[in-house]
Each structure stands twice: as structure tokens, then as C-alpha cells.
Design a protein around this motif. Structure first.
Motif, PDB file in Angstrom:
ATOM      1  N   PRO A 115       0.826  -1.228   0.000  1.00 42.48           N
ATOM      2  CA  PRO A 115       0.000   0.000   0.000  1.00 42.48           C
ATOM      3  C   PRO A 115       0.850   1.263   0.000  1.00 42.48           C
ATOM      4  N   LEU A 116       1.921   1.261   0.780  1.00 44.81           N
ATOM      5  CA  LEU A 116       2.774   2.450   0.821  1.00 44.81           C
ATOM      6  C   LEU A 116       3.499   2.629  -0.507  1.00 44.81           C
ATOM      7  N   ALA A 117       3.934   1.523  -1.099  1.00 44.50           N
ATOM      8  CA  ALA A 117       4.591   1.617  -2.406  1.00 44.50           C
ATOM      9  C   ALA A 117       3.654   2.243  -3.429  1.00 44.50           C
ATOM     10  N   ALA A 118       2.387   1.818  -3.389  1.00 49.93           N
ATOM     11  CA  ALA A 118       1.408   2.360  -4.332  1.00 49.93           C
ATOM     12  C   ALA A 118       1.197   3.850  -4.099  1.00 49.93           C
ATOM     13  N   ARG A 119       1.048   4.237  -2.836  1.00 50.21           N
ATOM     14  CA  ARG A 119       0.809   5.655  -2.551  1.00 50.21           C
ATOM     15  C   ARG A 119       2.025   6.484  -2.931  1.00 50.21           C
ATOM     16  N   ALA A 120       3.206   5.963  -2.653  1.00 55.92           N
ATOM     17  CA  ALA A 120       4.424   6.684  -3.012  1.00 55.92           C
ATOM     18  C   ALA A 120       4.529   6.850  -4.524  1.00 55.92           C
ATOM     19  N   TYR A 121       4.273   5.752  -5.242  1.00 54.01           N
ATOM     20  CA  TYR A 121       4.340   5.840  -6.705  1.00 54.01           C
ATOM     21  C   TYR A 121       3.350   6.861  -7.241  1.00 54.01           C
ATOM     22  N   ILE A 186       8.847  15.380  -1.600  1.00 50.46           N
ATOM     23  CA  ILE A 186       8.017  14.176  -1.617  1.00 50.46           C
ATOM     24  C   ILE A 186       8.795  12.975  -1.082  1.00 50.46           C
ATOM     25  N   LEU A 187      10.056  12.856  -1.488  1.00 51.32           N
ATOM     26  CA  LEU A 187      10.867  11.725  -1.006  1.00 51.32           C
ATOM     27  C   LEU A 187      11.025  11.782   0.505  1.00 51.32           C
ATOM     28  N   ASP A 188      11.244  12.982   1.029  1.00 51.10           N
ATOM     29  CA  ASP A 188      11.378  13.119   2.481  1.00 51.10           C
ATOM     30  C   ASP A 188      10.084  12.732   3.189  1.00 51.10           C
TER      31      ASP A 188
ATOM     32  N   LEU B 180      -5.209  12.997  -0.323  1.00 48.27           N
ATOM     33  CA  LEU B 180      -4.733  13.594   0.922  1.00 48.27           C
ATOM     34  C   LEU B 180      -3.482  12.886   1.434  1.00 48.27           C
ATOM     35  N   ASP B 181      -3.392  11.570   1.218  1.00 47.99           N
ATOM     36  CA  ASP B 181      -2.197  10.836   1.630  1.00 47.99           C
ATOM     37  C   ASP B 181      -0.952  11.367   0.928  1.00 47.99           C
ATOM     38  N   GLY B 182      -1.063  11.509  -0.392  1.00 47.09           N
ATOM     39  CA  GLY B 182       0.071  12.030  -1.145  1.00 47.09           C
ATOM     40  C   GLY B 182       0.409  13.449  -0.736  1.00 47.09           C
ATOM     41  N   LEU B 183      -0.627  14.211  -0.479  1.00 45.33           N
ATOM     42  CA  LEU B 183      -0.427  15.591  -0.038  1.00 45.33           C
ATOM     43  C   LEU B 183       0.379  15.630   1.255  1.00 45.33           C
TER      44      LEU B 183
END
Lengths: 197, 197
Positions: A115-121, A186-188, B180-183
DNA sequence: ACCTGAACACCGTTCAAGT
DNA sequence: ACCTGAACACCGTTCAAGT
């Protein structure tokens, strides 16, 4: 499309260029719309994700993500006329799917939960696309500027102090550096989310 | 544009709707292109930045930034057909400039140095636009899907394990939550840059 | 002074007729 | 079996002619 842009591109011109007739084009593609799908696919075909060959593995997931984002950004920069097409269609062709798969897969390989990988991508891809859209959007030709006429002449620069202060500050860095700065945010943020779990 | 989209919209239809002729439209606007500039301006006119009236000041810059980004996101969500226009023109109309000015000004009021405020604004704006583009891009009509035909039928789902794992994980949250997560990633990254100086 | 029907130019698409 | 000139339908834009 690179040469004349999406709106000036037409089937007669393409037929001429290929020394054939428009009717013959329709024996190979269903229509202009399908052709534009292939244009997007072609753009995406130029994107590689680091780590695909054994010689060049990224050291950290940040390296991998930044490299992939920069690849995408540069591909668009080299073909800015394709941008309106990216805003008008979801790139679900093989190359689009493959780029997404390799990117998310790389993050998972680095230990990200799916899930985190997806949100990060998603966050990264959206940022890159948005940046490219804003940067290259409709570089207006001389005629178009003239067409808009005196529309913006009355704007008082003193009404926009913050914009001007910011613009001054930004003109000192290259666009690619500005792109990388935002990417770092974003990376941070992703890294913080990753550590917190 | 909301009703039929940018490609189906035409001057004859608009003239009919206004009980006039196309020639008369050209007494009011220079052409279709100028009209589309006004469409984008109209979209941007609906966006307010919190803190404009004294009653509703945000507590933190994160609140202010998140609220502004959400406003922009929702404005686009309510008028997704406008998205191709945002990819084809730089919104430098009065409303576009004003939104930018108020946003950067708010960050500066919260103590941001101008360069960081500018970089933060750009990162946020680019993310929002990119997210909106990807989400709403060319929701393909039934005909278009049929037109693409069997193009993607051959794709083996087993070739895309990461994409599918990620998609499964993402279908459980709403798109607005994903937004919002990405934000949050970006806000955290900005905060880190702010603390570091 | 303002409006409009009709035309012009252009482009996506199709088809009857060729080879 | 494949190709194409010509036509059809449609749309942005303009203008001579009306009121």
C-alpha cells in the motif's frame, strides 16, 4: 506531433509525408484517436527504470525513485507537444503498464509494504506529470499572444508582491533543479511515512 | 464544456443555446481559443484561500496549504472536462494570478522565506494538477473502448504482480483520501526543509 | 449600429472505382 | 488484395446583405 503539435497535426499531412493517401492510413489505424494512443505509448517506451540490468542497481530506494521520476520528466521535456495527449487519455498501453509495474515493484523490493509503495508511486507520478504540464503547457505562439490582446496589460505588478518575490527567487535556479527540489519534498515525506510504520 | 467536453463543444451549438448566430459570437470573443481561456478563468474563480476573511484563519501553514490544495482539487473534480484545457494553456488570467499570489503570500505570512514558499507552492500545485490529470483524464466513452478493440486483451495479469497488489491495496481508500495521503508526503517534506534552515 | 444566413476553408472519414 | 481520388459531413471563421 513533435514538429507541429497536436492541433496542427492532421491526417492529410501524415499521408503526404508517407507518400500515400489518407484512405490508406485507415487501413492501418482505426482513426486519428488511435494514432494518438500510439504516440503516448511511444513516449513511454523511452522510459527505463534503474535496476533493470544488473550493472546499474540503485543504492537506495530514493535513488531509484528520483531516477525514475527524472527519466519521466526528461521524456516529457523532449516531447512537450505530447502533454495535451497525456491529459486527454489514461496511458494504459503496455509501456505505461510496464513502467508502473517496474516502479512499484522496485519499491516493494526495497521493503515497502504494497500500500505504501502504491501511494508513493502515485504521489511521485502525479507530481512529475503536474510539473510537466505546468512547465510546458501551451507555450503560446506569437499569434496567440496577439490574439489575447491587451487582456493582461492592466495588471499592476504591485498587486502581486509575493508572486514577484517568489519569482525573483526562482529565476536563479534551473527548472530541472526546481523539479528536483520539489521531488525532494516528496521523497522526504515518503521516508517519514516509511520510518513511522 | 461541462456537458459535452472540449472536443464536442462547438460554436454552432453555443450559438443555438444562446438563441443567436455564430457570427454574433465573434462580436464578443475573438474565437474559440479565447473562449477556452475564459473557461479556465471561470474554474479558477471558484477557488478561495483560507484566511481571506478574518473569521476563518488557519491555525498552521499545513492547514492552509492542505485546504488550498483540496479546494483546487475539488474545483477540478467538479469540472473534469476542463482538464485538457489546463494542459493546453498556462492559466495567467487574473484569477490564476490571484490564487497564486494569495497562496504564496500566506506561506510568507507564516514565516517562510520567499524562495521556500515558492518551491513549496510549486510542488503542491504540480501535485494537485498531476493528480487531477491522471484521475480524470479522458474517461473513455464506451465507443472509444470499443474502438481500441482487443488491444489490451492479451495482457496477462500475472505479469503485473506489483501493480495488482498495489491496486488491491488502493481500492480500499477513496480517491480523495489517496489524494490527501500524497499531499501529506509533500507537507512533511516541506516541513523538514523548513525546520532545517 | 447591430445581426445573420450563407458561404469559405479545412479536416476526419468513407467509398466507388481503379490496378 | 490493395490503393486512391473524390466526395461527404462537420466545424471554425468571415462577409455581404439585411433590419
Amino acid at each position: 506531433v513533435d514538429e507541429v503539435g497536436t492541433s496542427a497535426f492532421n491526417m492529410r499531412m501524415l499521408a503526404d509525408r508517407l507518400d500515400t493517401s489518407t484512405a490508406t492510413l485507415y487501413r492501418h489505424v482505426a482513426g486519428k484517436e488511435e494514432l494518438m494512443v500510439y504516440v503516448v505509448e511511444r513516449l513511454l517506451s523511452g522510459i527505463q527504470v534503474r535496476g533493470e540490468d544488473q550493472d546499474d542497481r540503485p543504492g537506495t530506494w530514493q535513488d531509484a525513485a528520483a531516477w525514475g521520476a527524472l527519466q519521466f520528466y526528461r521524456a516529457i521535456s523532449q516531447h512537450p507537444n505530447v502533454l495535451p495527449l497525456l491529459a486527454a487519455q489514461v496511458p494504459v498501453g503496455p509501456n505505461g503498464l510496464a513502467a508502473r509495474e517496474r516502479s512499484i515493484g522496485t519499491l516493494i523490493d526495497f521493503g515497502f509494504p504494497a500500500p505504501l509503495a502504491a501511494r508513493a508511486y502515485n504521489a511521485l507520478a502525479h507530481y512529475v506529470l503536474g510539473f510537466a504540464v505546468v512547465q510546458h503547457a501551451g507555450a503560446p505562439g506569437p499569434d496567440e499572444i496577439a490574439a489575447l490582446g491587451n487582456y493582461f496589460r492592466g495588471l499592476d505588478p504591485e498587486l502581486y508582491p509575493a508572486t514577484i518575490a517568489a519569482a525573483d527567487a526562482l529565476t536563479e535556479v534551473t527548472l530541472e533543479q526546481e523539479f528536483l527540489d520539489g521531488l525532494q519534498f516528496i521523497l522526504d515525506g515518503i521516508d517519514r511515512a516509511r520510518r513511522r510504520r
